[in-house]
Design an enzyme around this catalytic site. Structure first.
Site, PDB file in Angstrom:
ATOM      1  N   GLY A   1       1.805   6.085   7.514  1.00 56.68           N
ATOM      2  CA  GLY A   1       0.438   6.597   7.392  1.00 56.68           C
ATOM      3  C   GLY A   1       0.204   6.840   5.915  1.00 56.68           C
ATOM      4  CG  HIS A   2       0.878   4.287   3.341  1.00 59.45           C
ATOM      5  ND1 HIS A   2       1.326   3.042   2.967  1.00 59.45           N
ATOM      6  CD2 HIS A   2       1.958   4.936   3.829  1.00 59.45           C
ATOM      7  CE1 HIS A   2       2.634   2.955   3.222  1.00 59.45           C
ATOM      8  NE2 HIS A   2       3.027   4.082   3.742  1.00 59.45           N
TER       9      HIS A   2
ATOM     10  CG  ASP B   1       4.717  11.355   5.234  1.00 64.96           C
ATOM     11  OD1 ASP B   1       4.133  10.286   5.430  1.00 64.96           O
ATOM     12  OD2 ASP B   1       5.241  12.031   6.140  1.00 64.96           O
TER      13      ASP B   1
ATOM     14  NE  ARG C   1      21.058 -13.553  17.226  1.00 65.15           N
ATOM     15  CZ  ARG C   1      22.339 -13.837  17.101  1.00 65.15           C
ATOM     16  NH1 ARG C   1      22.721 -14.763  16.253  1.00 65.15           N
ATOM     17  NH2 ARG C   1      23.244 -13.200  17.815  1.00 65.15           N
TER      18      ARG C   1
ATOM     19  CE  LYS D   1       5.571   5.406   1.404  1.00 68.92           C
ATOM     20  NZ  LYS D   1       5.888   6.788   1.795  1.00 68.92           N
TER      21      LYS D   1
ATOM     22  CB  THR E   1       5.939   7.454  14.494  1.00 67.13           C
ATOM     23  OG1 THR E   1       6.430   6.109  14.613  1.00 67.13           O
ATOM     24  CG2 THR E   1       6.309   8.003  13.126  1.00 67.13           C
TER      25      THR E   1
ATOM     26  CD  GLN F   1       8.396   3.417   7.327  1.00 74.15           C
ATOM     27  OE1 GLN F   1       8.774   2.312   6.976  1.00 74.15           O
ATOM     28  NE2 GLN F   1       7.260   3.587   7.963  1.00 74.15           N
TER      29      GLN F   1
HETATM   30  P1  GDP Z   1       2.392   8.210   1.930  1.00 74.71           P
HETATM   31  O1  GDP Z   1       2.827   7.977   3.339  1.00 74.71           O
HETATM   32  O2  GDP Z   1       3.533   8.185   0.971  1.00 74.71           O
HETATM   33  O3  GDP Z   1       1.273   7.315   1.506  1.00 74.71           O
HETATM   34  O4  GDP Z   1       1.835   9.701   1.882  1.00 74.71           O
HETATM   35  P2  GDP Z   1       0.841  10.380   2.971  1.00 74.71           P
HETATM   36  O5  GDP Z   1      -0.528   9.823   2.757  1.00 74.71           O
HETATM   37  O6  GDP Z   1       1.420  10.307   4.336  1.00 74.71           O
HETATM   38  O7  GDP Z   1       0.953  11.908   2.541  1.00 74.71           O
HETATM   39  C1  GDP Z   1       0.625  12.332   1.263  1.00 74.71           C
HETATM   40  C2  GDP Z   1      -0.522  13.358   1.377  1.00 74.71           C
HETATM   41  O8  GDP Z   1      -0.674  14.040   0.160  1.00 74.71           O
HETATM   42  C3  GDP Z   1      -1.872  12.722   1.650  1.00 74.71           C
HETATM   43  O9  GDP Z   1      -2.636  13.595   2.437  1.00 74.71           O
HETATM   44  C4  GDP Z   1      -2.465  12.576   0.260  1.00 74.71           C
HETATM   45  O10 GDP Z   1      -3.894  12.570   0.279  1.00 74.71           O
HETATM   46  C5  GDP Z   1      -1.965  13.810  -0.399  1.00 74.71           C
HETATM   47  N1  GDP Z   1      -1.726  13.728  -1.850  1.00 74.71           N
HETATM   48  C6  GDP Z   1      -1.245  12.685  -2.579  1.00 74.71           C
HETATM   49  N2  GDP Z   1      -1.059  13.046  -3.869  1.00 74.71           N
HETATM   50  C7  GDP Z   1      -1.431  14.355  -3.948  1.00 74.71           C
HETATM   51  C8  GDP Z   1      -1.424  15.315  -5.007  1.00 74.71           C
HETATM   52  O11 GDP Z   1      -1.034  15.058  -6.148  1.00 74.71           O
HETATM   53  N3  GDP Z   1      -1.850  16.572  -4.694  1.00 74.71           N
HETATM   54  C9  GDP Z   1      -2.275  16.923  -3.445  1.00 74.71           C
HETATM   55  N4  GDP Z   1      -2.664  18.178  -3.227  1.00 74.71           N
HETATM   56  N5  GDP Z   1      -2.282  16.040  -2.418  1.00 74.71           N
HETATM   57  C10 GDP Z   1      -1.860  14.783  -2.678  1.00 74.71           C
HETATM   58  P1  IMO Z   2       5.139   6.677   5.433  1.00 73.51           P
HETATM   59  O1  IMO Z   2       5.047   5.221   5.087  1.00 73.51           O
HETATM   60  C1  IMO Z   2       7.438   9.967   7.156  1.00 73.51           C
HETATM   61  C2  IMO Z   2      10.208   8.956  10.378  1.00 73.51           C
HETATM   62  C3  IMO Z   2       9.896   9.541  11.729  1.00 73.51           C
HETATM   63  C4  IMO Z   2      11.306   9.710  12.287  1.00 73.51           C
HETATM   64  C5  IMO Z   2      12.024   8.473  11.751  1.00 73.51           C
HETATM   65  C6  IMO Z   2      12.093   7.315  12.732  1.00 73.51           C
HETATM   66  O2  IMO Z   2       3.838   7.294   5.805  1.00 73.51           O
HETATM   67  O3  IMO Z   2       5.880   7.437   4.379  1.00 73.51           O
HETATM   68  P2  IMO Z   2      10.261   5.582  13.603  1.00 73.51           P
HETATM   69  O4  IMO Z   2       8.964   5.814  14.326  1.00 73.51           O
HETATM   70  O5  IMO Z   2      10.116   4.877  12.318  1.00 73.51           O
HETATM   71  O6  IMO Z   2      11.303   4.961  14.485  1.00 73.51           O
HETATM   72  O7  IMO Z   2      10.795   7.072  13.277  1.00 73.51           O
HETATM   73  O8  IMO Z   2      11.304   8.069  10.598  1.00 73.51           O
HETATM   74  N1  IMO Z   2       9.127   8.170   9.752  1.00 73.51           N
HETATM   75  C7  IMO Z   2       8.363   8.626   8.758  1.00 73.51           C
HETATM   76  N2  IMO Z   2       8.315   9.837   8.165  1.00 73.51           N
HETATM   77  N3  IMO Z   2       6.632   8.967   6.719  1.00 73.51           N
HETATM   78  C8  IMO Z   2       6.681   7.744   7.285  1.00 73.51           C
HETATM   79  O9  IMO Z   2       6.003   6.692   6.797  1.00 73.51           O
HETATM   80  C9  IMO Z   2       7.550   7.535   8.388  1.00 73.51           C
HETATM   81  N4  IMO Z   2       7.819   6.477   9.182  1.00 73.51           N
HETATM   82  C10 IMO Z   2       8.796   6.883  10.002  1.00 73.51           C
HETATM   83  O10 IMO Z   2       9.214  10.762  11.624  1.00 73.51           O
HETATM   84  O11 IMO Z   2      11.903  10.838  11.715  1.00 73.51           O
HETATM   85 MG    MG Z   3       2.691   8.853   5.215  1.00 68.49          MG
END
Ligand code: GDP
Ligand code: IMO
Ligand code: MG
Length: 427
Positions: free
Chosen positions: A40-41, A13, A143, A16, A129, A223
């Site tokens: 979740g991106h 999170d 396998r 990315k 998750t 992740q």
């Molecule tokens: P990812 O999993 O690495 O793609 O990140 P997520 O989307 O799960 O979480 C990042 C959150 O921060 C999202 O809600 C983005 O819209 C938000 N975000 C990303 N860059 C910025 C930033 O520079 N400032 C703020 N306030 N929010 C951001």
């Molecule tokens: P993105 O790509 C944040 C965490 C879960 C848990 C551990 C194992 O959005 O950054 P899993 O369901 O993969 O077996 O859970 O990994 N986890 C994440 N935390 N961002 C993610 O993806 C994650 N994908 C898995 O919360 O702690």
């Molecule tokens: Mg995410």
């Protein structure tokens, strides 16, 4: 032409999705190389938000081709829902998406087992998750997995699913669950296969051909480093290789073709789910970061745990990924804090550690350095010179402690709320 790997340098999170979308303007092919719908991106363009779990974050750029490579685990129902959403936006044209015939699929009993195990684990729960990611990767390594290509042939699919279910049956019963009906699973998955057929292909060949045409390729990590099954805070990790090395195995390319690895880190730290988090803030300061940063999981909606930036962990991420430049996100969230802290080392049993130990993460006591904050709204800043002096000092200190240059600073969720100093695709 550049081939660049983007990885999360923390616990996921990091932002990315935003950075991949931003870089994709100069990219021909974006490849997701690992993980599944646990990711979740989030992408925000002109105020419109979209959350992607499986489809690569380059999909909003109509000319880019997107690949789900063989290192991913695909839940076909989730993928089809996401494809429908993309199609409704007019973005799922011919040739835009390729799915590896070798990618393993998430079967209906995988999320079931994931959930039952978490329920039983009590205080040792990982906080997954519950998307069935662990059981799907377990099947792959044992396998006995079922792959995308198997969805195209009733006899093969039935045989593999039956054998797979036989292995899990006693486990599910012991956990107090019940296997979903076989006939329904086969019918549903064949129907999914029918719809996905035009997209299923040998994606490592697809990527190799793009490399041969000297196209620019972005390998999109999911992740983060601290969730990597080999290098993360084991056992509180996900079940896949999330580091840059995982891009080679997951996409089927050789390490020699990679030009650069970009690590994404927030200007503070978050973690969702269980497991060690040395710099976690439990009181008002943590709540303040969560509220201002909107730190709630993009996949599960769970509140994310928040804390100060952990420099030993970031240095470690730079090392194990071979990160050449960092993108620092969410700097705007720190505006208005009187004082900022950076964890520069840990204390463990009276000793000072500048690197992460292999275990005992829970016993680490962070050593902090304090820096002045700033009060200005920085979301309109588009160059480093626009930032308040203390924000610039904070960024410079992170660069110094990480031993790695910062090539981008993100000051808001929107694509354009960005300060770009170095674009890895412009060389
Ligand atoms: P990812 O999993 O690495 O793609 O990140 P997520 O989307 O799960 O979480 C990042 C959150 O921060 C999202 O809600 C983005 O819209 C938000 N975000 C990303 N860059 C910025 C930033 O520079 N400032 C703020 N306030 N929010 C951001
Ligand atoms: P993105 O790509 C944040 C965490 C879960 C848990 C551990 C194992 O959005 O950054 P899993 O369901 O993969 O077996 O859970 O990994 N986890 C994440 N935390 N961002 C993610 O993806 C994650 N994908 C898995 O919360 O702690
Ligand atoms: Mg995410």
């Amino acid at each position: 032409m550049s081939i660049v790997v983007i990885v999360g340098a923390q616990w996921g999170d990091e932002g990315k999705g935003k950075i991949v979308d931003l870089y994709t303007q100069h990219v021909d092919v974006v490849v997701r190389f690992g993980g599944g719908a646990n990711a979740g991106h989030t992408l925000v363009v002109d105020g419109n938000k979209i959350v992607l779990h499986l489809i690569p974050s380059g999909v909003l750029h109509p000319k880019t081709r997107c690949v789900l490579a063989q290192g991913t685990v695909v839940d076909p129902a989730v993928l089809l829902r996401e494809m429908d959403e993309i199609a409704a936006r007019g973005l799922l044209g011919p040739g835009r998406l390729s799915i590896s015939d070798r990618a393993h699929i998430v079967l209906p009993h995988h999320p079931l087992i994931d959930g039952l195990r978490e329920g039983e684990a009590g205080k040792n729960a990982i906080g997954t998750t519950k998307r069935g990611i662990g059981p799907a990767y377990e099947d792959k390594i044992a396998r006995r997995g079922v792959r995308m290509g198997d969805l195209l042939d009733r006899a093969r699919l039935t045989d593999k699913v039956e054998r797979n279910r036989a292995q899990w049956q006693p486990v599910i019963v012991a956990l107090g669950g019940k296997l979903p009906p076989l006939a329904e699973t086969i019918d549903d998955y064949l129907a999914h296969g029918e719809r996905l057929k035009p997209y299923i292909t040998d994606t490592s060949r697809f990527v190799a051909e793009a490399i041969a045409r000297k196209e620019s390729i972005l390998l999109e990590g999911a992740q983060g480093t601290m969730l990597d099954v080999d290098h993360g805070t084991y056992p509180f990790v996900t079940s896949s290789s999330t580091i840059a090395g995982g891009a080679c195995a997951g996409a089927g390319i050789g390490p020699t073709v990679i030009d650069e690895v970009v690590g994404i880190t927030k200007a503070y730290a978050t973690r969702v789910g269980g497991g060690p988090f040395p710099t976690e803030l439990h009181g008002d300061e943590g709540s303040r970061l969560r509220e201002v940063g909107a730190e709630f999981g993009a996949t599960t909606g769970r509140p994310r745990r928040c804390g100060w930036l952990d420099m030993p962990a970031l240095r470690y991420a730079v090392r194990v990924n071979g990160i050449g430049s960092l993108a620092l996100t969410k700097l705007d969230v720190l505006s208005g804090l009187g004082e900022l802290r950076l964890c520069t080392a840990y204390e463990l049993n009276g000793q000072t550690l500048s690197e992460l130990p292999y275990d005992d993460f829970d016993k680490l006591v962070p050593v902090y350095e304090t820096m002045p904050g700033w009060t200005e709204d920085i979301t309109k800043c588009r160059s480093m010179n626009d930032l308040p002096v203390s924000a610039r000092s904070y960024v410079a200190r992170i660069e110094e402690l990480a031993g790695c240059k910062i090539g981008l600073v993100s000051v808001g969720a929107d694509r354009n709320e960005t300060i770009m100093m170095h674009d890895p695709f412009k060389r």
